[in-house]
Design a protein around this motif. Structure first.
Motif, PDB file in Angstrom:
ATOM      1  N   TRP A 186       9.364  36.760 -63.908  1.00 57.12           N
ATOM      2  CA  TRP A 186      10.606  36.064 -64.239  1.00 57.12           C
ATOM      3  C   TRP A 186      10.764  34.765 -63.455  1.00 57.12           C
ATOM      4  N   SER A 187      10.642  34.817 -62.136  1.00 51.94           N
ATOM      5  CA  SER A 187      10.915  33.627 -61.329  1.00 51.94           C
ATOM      6  C   SER A 187       9.880  32.537 -61.583  1.00 51.94           C
ATOM      7  N   LYS A 188       8.622  32.939 -61.781  1.00 51.17           N
ATOM      8  CA  LYS A 188       7.571  31.949 -62.034  1.00 51.17           C
ATOM      9  C   LYS A 188       7.784  31.258 -63.372  1.00 51.17           C
ATOM     10  N   PHE A 189       8.054  32.045 -64.401  1.00 52.10           N
ATOM     11  CA  PHE A 189       8.216  31.471 -65.732  1.00 52.10           C
ATOM     12  C   PHE A 189       9.475  30.611 -65.814  1.00 52.10           C
ATOM     13  N   THR A 190      10.593  31.144 -65.303  1.00 48.84           N
ATOM     14  CA  THR A 190      11.855  30.418 -65.387  1.00 48.84           C
ATOM     15  C   THR A 190      11.802  29.102 -64.627  1.00 48.84           C
ATOM     16  N   SER A 191      11.247  29.134 -63.416  1.00 50.99           N
ATOM     17  CA  SER A 191      11.195  27.908 -62.618  1.00 50.99           C
ATOM     18  C   SER A 191      10.248  26.883 -63.225  1.00 50.99           C
ATOM     19  N   SER A 192       9.209  27.346 -63.934  1.00 51.85           N
ATOM     20  CA  SER A 192       8.306  26.394 -64.589  1.00 51.85           C
ATOM     21  C   SER A 192       9.009  25.652 -65.713  1.00 51.85           C
ATOM     22  N   ILE A 193       9.987  26.321 -66.356  1.00 50.97           N
ATOM     23  CA  ILE A 193      10.767  25.687 -67.421  1.00 50.97           C
ATOM     24  C   ILE A 193      11.851  24.799 -66.833  1.00 50.97           C
ATOM     25  N   TYR A 194      12.526  25.290 -65.803  1.00 53.37           N
ATOM     26  CA  TYR A 194      13.695  24.602 -65.262  1.00 53.37           C
ATOM     27  C   TYR A 194      13.363  23.444 -64.325  1.00 53.37           C
ATOM     28  N   GLN A 195      12.092  23.128 -64.158  1.00 52.78           N
ATOM     29  CA  GLN A 195      11.760  21.959 -63.344  1.00 52.78           C
ATOM     30  C   GLN A 195      11.860  20.660 -64.137  1.00 52.78           C
ATOM     31  N   SER A 196      12.264  20.780 -65.400  1.00 57.82           N
ATOM     32  CA  SER A 196      12.470  19.591 -66.226  1.00 57.82           C
ATOM     33  C   SER A 196      13.628  19.852 -67.181  1.00 57.82           C
ATOM     34  N   VAL A 197      14.138  18.786 -67.800  1.00 55.33           N
ATOM     35  CA  VAL A 197      15.125  18.930 -68.869  1.00 55.33           C
ATOM     36  C   VAL A 197      14.332  19.138 -70.149  1.00 55.33           C
ATOM     37  N   TYR A 198      14.242  20.381 -70.594  1.00 53.95           N
ATOM     38  CA  TYR A 198      13.273  20.706 -71.648  1.00 53.95           C
ATOM     39  C   TYR A 198      13.721  20.261 -73.041  1.00 53.95           C
ATOM     40  N   TYR A 199      15.008  19.979 -73.238  1.00 53.80           N
ATOM     41  CA  TYR A 199      15.475  19.398 -74.499  1.00 53.80           C
ATOM     42  C   TYR A 199      16.164  18.067 -74.196  1.00 53.80           C
ATOM     43  N   PRO A 200      15.397  17.031 -73.906  1.00 53.08           N
ATOM     44  CA  PRO A 200      15.986  15.761 -73.464  1.00 53.08           C
ATOM     45  C   PRO A 200      16.769  15.018 -74.541  1.00 53.08           C
ATOM     46  N   GLU A 201      16.634  15.419 -75.796  1.00 49.04           N
ATOM     47  CA  GLU A 201      17.341  14.710 -76.873  1.00 49.04           C
ATOM     48  C   GLU A 201      18.789  15.150 -77.024  1.00 49.04           C
ATOM     49  N   VAL A 202      19.191  16.208 -76.305  1.00 51.71           N
ATOM     50  CA  VAL A 202      20.561  16.704 -76.455  1.00 51.71           C
ATOM     51  C   VAL A 202      21.578  15.641 -76.054  1.00 51.71           C
TER      52      VAL A 202
END
Length: 246
Positions: A217-233
């Protein structure tokens, strides 16, 4: 424990659907349940688009990052923040709406849409349907807005693929209750230890479903949350005149 609680606690996302249609009457009952949920000031600043058209679902699947289960599901529901109809109400009364320009407005619309989707999920599952929420509707929002002819003052909050499940899927474990429930104030003591245990639980689950590469959980979540994954919002929501500057 009653049957409703058992149903909710047995939730799992379904990404494989039977080639079986869902009657309009069933969808209407699900949406009546969603519409019955509480909402801020009775403003009802949300709407839902029901999408069955195969070409539209195929395009939405592409826009959301090639989520093929959207195309496979017989019905796709798109939950909207909708300050367009409240704006019409303001104009009817000779007033100027401002709330759509604020962070509060976006939070209200998002939260109310979430309450409604939660009710839709429970209703659908109680009728033997399977669902999977789709946050990917925010990946390419401008194209989705154009595809579905959304007016200004609206924005796609989240989607829901819905149909009869091919299988029951695996139930994903959750973080321990003590990471979610805090008595009287926020308790940070012991939080990391609970996360450590949950990471081990997730490693077992991911191995069981063949997704070991996600790690835990922590590895996967932090890999996603290190960027704004939907920058077009942000740029798109501003184009829709939900400026978030108040």
């Amino acid at each position: 424990m009653n049957e409703t609680i058992k149903l909710i606690q047995d939730h799992r996302s379904i990404r494989s659907f039977l080639d079986k249609d869902v009657d309009d009457a069933v969808i209407d009952e699900i949406l009546k349940t969603a519409q019955a949920m509480p909402n801020s000031i009775n403003g009802q600043q949300t709407s839902v688009i029901v999408i069955r058209d195969k070409d539209a679902k195929k395009k939405i699947a592409q826009l959301t990052g090639n989520q093929t289960w959207i195309e496979e599901a017989p019905v796709f529901l798109l939950f909207l923040i909708d300050f367009y109809k409240t704006k019409l109400g303001a104009e009817k009364n000779g007033l100027t709406q401002v709330i759509h320009e604020s962070v509060e407005g976006t939070m209200v619309g998002t939260f109310d849409a979430g309450l409604q989707m939660g009710a839709a999920i429970i209703s659908a599952e109680s009728l033997g349907l399977g669902i999977v929420p789709i946050g990917g509707v925010r990946k390419n929002p401008e194209e989705l807005i154009e595809l579905l002819k959304l007016p200004e003052y609206t924005f796609p909050a989240v989607g829901l693929a819905l149909g009869y499940p091919k299988d029951h899927s695996h139930k994903k474990p959750r973080l321990p209750l003590d990471t979610f429930k805090h008595e009287e104030f926020y308790h940070s003591d012991g939080l990391l230890e609970s996360i450590d245990q949950y990471d081990k639980d997730m490693e077992d689950y991911l191995a069981e479903v063949g997704r070991e590469k996600e790690g835990n959980w922590s590895k996967f979540t932090s890999s996603i949350y290190q960027s704004v994954y939907y920058p077009e919002v942000y740029p798109t929501i501003k184009k829709q005149k939900l400026s978030n500057d108040k």
